[in-house]
Design an enzyme around this catalytic site. Structure first.
Site, PDB file in Angstrom:
ATOM      1  N   SER A 108       0.850  -1.093   0.131  1.00  0.00           N
ATOM      2  CA  SER A 108       0.113  -0.154   0.113  1.00  0.00           C
ATOM      3  C   SER A 108       0.632   1.169   0.108  1.00  0.00           C
ATOM      4  O   SER A 108       2.101   1.171   0.585  1.00  0.00           O
ATOM      5  CB  SER A 108      -0.790  -0.101   1.363  1.00  0.00           C
ATOM      6  OG  SER A 108       0.001   0.219   2.502  1.00  0.00           O
ATOM      7  N   ASP A 109       0.351   2.334  -0.579  1.00  0.00           N
ATOM      8  CA  ASP A 109       0.858   3.593  -0.386  1.00  0.00           C
ATOM      9  C   ASP A 109       0.801   3.866   1.175  1.00  0.00           C
ATOM     10  O   ASP A 109      -0.025   3.265   1.754  1.00  0.00           O
ATOM     11  CB  ASP A 109       0.439   4.537  -1.141  1.00  0.00           C
ATOM     12  CG  ASP A 109       1.311   5.784  -1.357  1.00  0.00           C
ATOM     13  OD1 ASP A 109       2.302   6.032  -0.557  1.00  0.00           O
ATOM     14  OD2 ASP A 109       1.100   6.782  -2.144  1.00  0.00           O
ATOM     15  N   TRP A 110       1.838   4.811   1.726  1.00  0.00           N
ATOM     16  CA  TRP A 110       1.623   5.080   3.134  1.00  0.00           C
ATOM     17  C   TRP A 110       0.213   5.612   3.779  1.00  0.00           C
ATOM     18  O   TRP A 110      -0.212   6.573   3.337  1.00  0.00           O
ATOM     19  CB  TRP A 110       2.727   5.860   3.647  1.00  0.00           C
ATOM     20  CG  TRP A 110       3.887   4.966   3.966  1.00  0.00           C
ATOM     21  CD1 TRP A 110       4.639   5.386   5.115  1.00  0.00           C
ATOM     22  CD2 TRP A 110       4.494   4.013   3.271  1.00  0.00           C
ATOM     23  NE1 TRP A 110       5.912   4.333   5.161  1.00  0.00           N
ATOM     24  CE2 TRP A 110       5.754   3.576   4.141  1.00  0.00           C
ATOM     25  CE3 TRP A 110       4.305   3.341   2.010  1.00  0.00           C
ATOM     26  CZ2 TRP A 110       6.625   2.693   3.631  1.00  0.00           C
ATOM     27  CZ3 TRP A 110       5.106   2.433   1.641  1.00  0.00           C
ATOM     28  CH2 TRP A 110       6.240   1.890   2.457  1.00  0.00           C
TER      29      TRP A 110
END
Ligand SMILES: *[C@@H]1O[C@H](CO)[C@@H](O)[C@H](O)[C@H]1NC(C)=O
Ligand SMILES: *[C@@H]1O[C@H](CO)[C@@H](O)[C@H](O)[C@H]1NC(C)=O
Ligand SMILES: *[C@@H]1O[C@H](CO)[C@@H](O)[C@H](O)[C@H]1NC(C)=O
Ligand SMILES: *[C@@H]1O[C@H](CO)[C@@H](O)[C@H](O)[C@H]1NC(C)=O
Ligand SMILES: *[C@@H]1O[C@H](CO)[C@@H](O)[C@H](O)[C@H]1NC(C)=O
Ligand SMILES: *[C@@H]1O[C@H](CO)[C@@H](O)[C@H](O)[C@H]1NC(C)=O
Ligand SMILES: *[C@@H]1O[C@H](CO)[C@@H](O)[C@H](O)[C@H]1NC(C)=O
Ligand SMILES: *[C@@H]1O[C@H](CO)[C@@H](O)[C@H](O)[C@H]1NC(C)=O
Ligand SMILES: *[C@@H]1O[C@H](CO)[C@@H](O)[C@H](O)[C@H]1NC(C)=O
Ligand SMILES: *[C@@H]1O[C@H](CO)[C@@H](O)[C@H](O)[C@H]1NC(C)=O
Ligand SMILES: *[C@@H]1O[C@H](CO)[C@@H](O)[C@H](O)[C@H]1NC(C)=O
Ligand SMILES: *[C@@H]1O[C@H](CO)[C@@H](O)[C@H](O)[C@H]1NC(C)=O
Length: 824
Positions: free
Chosen positions: A301-303
């Protein structure tokens, strides 16, 4: 940002977190001043408002040459307890920007993930390389590879297993998007080649590459949901509503190259696609990425981009980063310690039957296969202890578990001889747009005037102060801002490099760096006795993550600076350091004798531009985008405002479909200032004798590829060369230099409507001595002459005549040939 209650930990996060990690209570909606308004169209919403469910999640198989590593990964997974498996898919605060906890029992020392595409961001004693847009402007496959090989060696030396790079999303649909410079080009072919070679470079250095951000993350404004301070959702993140054909032919295209190259990981993006968050969109992850493209690695995931547990796992998400949630955006210390939607919840999901243990095994197998494939289990350097203390993103006080890091602050310098590569790459990537009256290269001028606030030293500390909204007034821009930035251990400014070089000729050098002063003065009153022989005007434009650009004009009144200097100096040379597209209203001014675009060149900025100005390097950059006459000429605006209040109302309609950048200008016959692919040299070139040959020994080309089992990148037939095109190129000038023959393809009329008039399908940079002539060859794959057929869900070759054009730019086509794979 300032409205968020700050505690000790939170203030650390705010000041130093990667921008991906920051919380913006409505700040994502900053640019309300824009005039574009995309009203909610419920008719279209009905068409786009959902993403088709695709289940179950395809398991990895070790295809694409990963069989041995796949077996090791499976054996590793077999040793794990359920709790350990949950740990393996969930980030925890630790020494790096993302961390997977070690399992000493299995000699597994954990996984360290670090930003980003130009540099290992949070540490020191590493290099800051030219940005993605700069590298794209090189149109040089060697540069694309070498830069990332060198960067990968630095990541490895610092103990980072995973580089959160490279980026092809945003690709550049909107000229204003704040992160376009991190990626390459709005042309999917150019971006695809850059992705592929960048990934090869990183992975040849033994580091895992992450292709990000999947997919259609084409604006920063409202990329994340917005909550009221009481925790109630105010708005869902923007939804990128892209039709199937456009997704395949534009935004997914470079990711197909990435998967074909064997990228270790793909990062799902913040925003929604067709109403469903990218990190839980089963059509995107299970359907397009893992099934159609045959991706064998893991989706990270992106952060903080994860917004679901069970649904995300079953939709194909594999690793949650950073592994803590941020539900309640006003209450931070707890947030930093709050456990993940994954983590312990994974154990529960498997126990209560909502996730099959086989899916969890597949997640961990996908994570460990690239690790073993790149032999990261053998002699991998430990995380550089000195970098731990620079990692304010997860400061040691936030660590939930102890980490075996020695308190060793000795310097581990990872830079090697990379300064030389950076200097050369940035010089070769510089785009020369105009050069009249023999203005360049400089020939021992008697008097140089340096103008503009981009020439000198950054004032008040480093430029990459994450999150601050500067465009800083004084100082040259070598890199943009946000998680894709870099920490400049040193920076060579244009002013200092020019002064050093000018000294060799005894040239007088005087500088005026105050834009306001220059713009508002009669320039003749500035210089002391007579005008400079050459007036170098250094201008800049800033971009960073989280916000989008609000204007395409050069910052700090750059146009007025040029007007002022050029009205009194008949040899005015403009140099820009910029995130990408700027309109250049002074381009046709008779006293502006040369224009150079250096984009964001990295730490050797001054040396690189000085090498070009003095002709030690012959510029060979080409525009990786179009420069229009007017800002209003660009289509595909960013959604900056909505007139409604529903939580679903941030919608971005990709109604222009395939018509972005030159595809749009060409389809609509719009004249432009400088077209895609354009750039000059100090020498001149000629091209002739185009020959196109089929590689097929016998048998006609079929409309659809044979139904071959999918390997990474999709149906392997798509990657097969069907034609070669070659053309002879000669250097007709007096100096050594490089040019970039480019191949554009026009599809036959039988292709569906909306097919762009010409699309880039080949480029090769070639270096030639004066008088030298060489043949350049392009390989045309099946994918290159196919469109995505939404009915059959296949790539199809249309029947009828294709035209292969070869030339020096998208509008300077010097030869063409007709090719008929399938008779009409
Ligand atoms: C909404 O979209 C439909 C279909 O494209 C179009 O016919 C209609 O005019 C649009 N409505 C508005 C208000 O823009
Ligand atoms: C989004 O919706 C469009 C229109 O229905 C469709 O063509 C496309 O395949 C969808 N994409 C995804 C990722 O769901
Ligand atoms: C861990 O490494 C040690 C030393 O190299 C070795 O003896 C042991 O077998 C390894 N254990 C596993 C589970 O691989
Ligand atoms: C939270 O605040 C919003 C805006 O003030 C309000 O509309 C909503 O009802 C509140 N929700 C709760 C649960 O208090
Ligand atoms: C969010 O945090 C605030 C501040 O601590 C607290 O008052 C509020 O109850 C929290 N809201 C939720 C939904 O947990
Ligand atoms: C499950 O996820 C929720 C939401 O993030 C979190 O509050 C909770 O602590 C998690 N539970 C476990 C056991 O990790
Ligand atoms: C199973 O556990 C997960 C994680 O705690 C939870 O989100 C889900 O609702 C549970 N499902 C059932 C059927 O209990
Ligand atoms: C880490 O946090 C501690 C305690 O809050 C603080 O004293 C220290 O300065 C922080 N370190 C860094 C590098 O920010
Ligand atoms: C900590 O690391 C050192 C050196 O890297 C190693 O010798 C030691 O065994 C490790 N300790 C533990 C508890 O893992
Ligand atoms: C720049 O010039 C303007 C106009 O002369 C002046 O007002 C301003 O103070 C100058 N800035 C600096 C930093 O000297
Ligand atoms: C060009 O520069 C000369 C001074 O060298 C000046 O006299 C002339 O007006 C300038 N031309 C324009 C169009 O500004
Ligand atoms: C520019 O101006 C200088 C002196 O003002 C003059 O000698 C020179 O010929 C001019 N150059 C051009 C190209 O007009």
């Amino acid at each position: 940002m300032a409205t968020v209650a700050a505690t000790a930990l939170w203030s650390l996060l705010l000041l130093a977190a990667p921008i991906d990690a920051q919380v913006y209570m409505g700040a994502d909606r900053s640019a309300d001043a824009f005039t574009w308004v995309q009203p909610l169209n419920t008719t279209i919403l009905g068409q786009y408002g959902h993403s088709e469910p695709v289940y179950p999640s395809p398991s990895s198989t070790g295809a694409g040459g990963w069989a041995e590593a796949f077996e090791k990964a499976q054996a590793f997974v077999a040793e794990l307890t359920l709790t350990e498996k949950s740990d393996m898919v969930t980030g925890v605060p630790g020494p790096c920007i993302g961390n997977i906890y070690p399992i000493p029992r299995l000699n597994f020392s954990g996984i360290c993930l670090q930003d980003g595409p130009v540099s290992l961001r949070i540490v020191d004693y590493v290099s800051v390389f030219p940005s993605g847009v700069t590298v794209a402007a090189s149109w040089d496959k060697t540069v694309m590879y070498e830069r990332n090989l060198a960067m990968g060696r630095e990541f490895r030396a610092k103990g980072a297993h995973v580089a959160l790079a490279p980026s092809a999303g945003p690709m550049g649909r909107c000229v204003y998007s704040g992160r376009n410079w991190e990626g390459f080009s709005p042309d999917p072919y150019l971006s695809g080649v850059a992705m592929e070679l960048g990934i090869r470079g990183l992975q040849d250095a033994g580091v895992q590459a992450v292709a990000k951000h999947f997919v259609a993350n084409e604006q920063e404004i409202m990329r994340n949901p917005v909550y009221y301070t009481n925790g109630t959702l105010q708005y869902e993140a923007i939804s990128a509503n892209v039709d199937d054909r456009t997704l395949h032919e534009l935004y997914m295209w470079p990711f197909a190259n990435a998967v074909h190259e064997g990228v270790s990981s793909v990062m799902c993006s913040y925003q929604r696609a067709n109403g469903s968050y990218s990190c839980q969109n089963s059509k995107l992850l299970n359907g397009l990425l893992k099934d159609e493209l045959g991706f064998q690695g893991y989706v990270v995931s992106d952060w903080y981009a994860l917004h679901a547990g069970v649904d995300a796992v079953n939709a194909g998400m594999d690793m949650d980063m950073p592994g803590t949630t941020r539900y309640n955006r006003s209450y931070v210390p707890e947030l930093a310690r709050m456990t993940s939607l994954f983590g312990g919840n994974i154990t529960t999901m498997v126990s209560n039957g909502s996730v099959a243990e086989a899916r969890l095994n597949d997640m961990v197998t996908r994570i460990m296969t690239p690790y073993f494939h790149l032999r990261q289990d053998e002699d991998y350097p430990t995380v550089d202890p000195s970098s731990v203390f620079l990692n304010t993103f997860s400061n040691q006080s936030s660590w939930l578990r102890p980490w075996n890091i020695t308190q060793d602050t000795s310097i581990r310098d990872a830079r090697d001889n990379h300064a030389e590569i950076i200097r050369r790459h940035a010089a070769e990537s510089t785009v020369l747009l105009k050069n009249i009256n023999n203005a360049l290269p400089l020939k021992a001028p008697r008097y140089i005037g340096i103008f503009g606030n981009d020439a000198g030293e950054i004032q008040n500390g480093p430029i990459n102060r994450f999150g601050s909204d500067e465009s800083l007034e004084y100082g040259t821009y070598a890199v943009g801002g946000g998680s894709g930035s870099g920490r400049l251990t040193y920076l060579v400014t244009p002013q200092e490099a020019l002064k050093a070089r000018a000294q060799q000729d005894g040239t007088v050098v005087e500088s005026w760096l105050n834009n306001t002063l220059v713009a508002t003065s009669d320039a003749t009153t500035l210089w002391s006795y007579r005008g400079p022989d050459v007036c170098l005007v250094f201008l800049k434009s800033w971009a960073r993550e989280v916000i989008d650009r609000e204007s395409l004009e050069l910052d700090w009144d750059g146009n007025a600076v040029v007007e002022s200097v050029a009205s009194s100096c008949n040899n005015t040379i403009v140099i820009t350091h910029s995130a990408g597209v700027n309109v250049l209203p002074f381009a046709d001014h008779p006293n502006v004798t040369a224009i150079l675009l250096a984009h964001y060149p990295g730490q050797e900025s001054g040396n690189s531009i000085t090498d070009v100005l003095y002709g030690d390097v012959n510029p060979s950059g080409r525009l990786p985008y179009t420069i229009a006459y007017n800002e209003s000429d660009y289509n595909a605006p960013i959604v900056t405002n909505i007139q409604t209040t529903g939580v679903e109302d941030w919608q971005s309609w990709f109604d222009e479909r395939l018509e972005i950048d030159y595809r749009y200008f060409d389809a609509n016959n719009i004249s432009v200032q400088y077209e895609f692919g354009y750039g000059l040299s100090y020498t001149s070139f000629d091209m002739s004798d185009l020959i196109v040959e089929s590689t097929q020994q016998s048998g006609a080309i079929q409309q659809f590829p044979a139904a071959t089992p999918v390997t990474p990148g999709g149906n392997p037939e798509l990657w097969q060369t069907l034609y070669t095109a070659s053309i002879a190129v000669s250097n007709t000038g007096l100096s050594r230099g490089s040019t970039v023959p480019q191949l554009y393809i026009s599809f036959p009329d039988s292709a569906p409507s909306g097919t762009p008039p010409r699309q880039l399908r080949g480029f090769e940079k070639v270096e030639l001595a004066p008088g030298e002539r060489r043949t350049v060859t392009f390989e045309i794959m099946r994918r290159d002459i196919s469109y995505w057929d939404v009915f059959s869900q296949e790539w199809a070759v249309p029947s009828g005549d294709f035209i292969f054009h070869v030339g020096f730019s998208s509008r300077d086509l010097v030869a063409s040939a007709t090719v008929t794979p399938i008779a009409a």
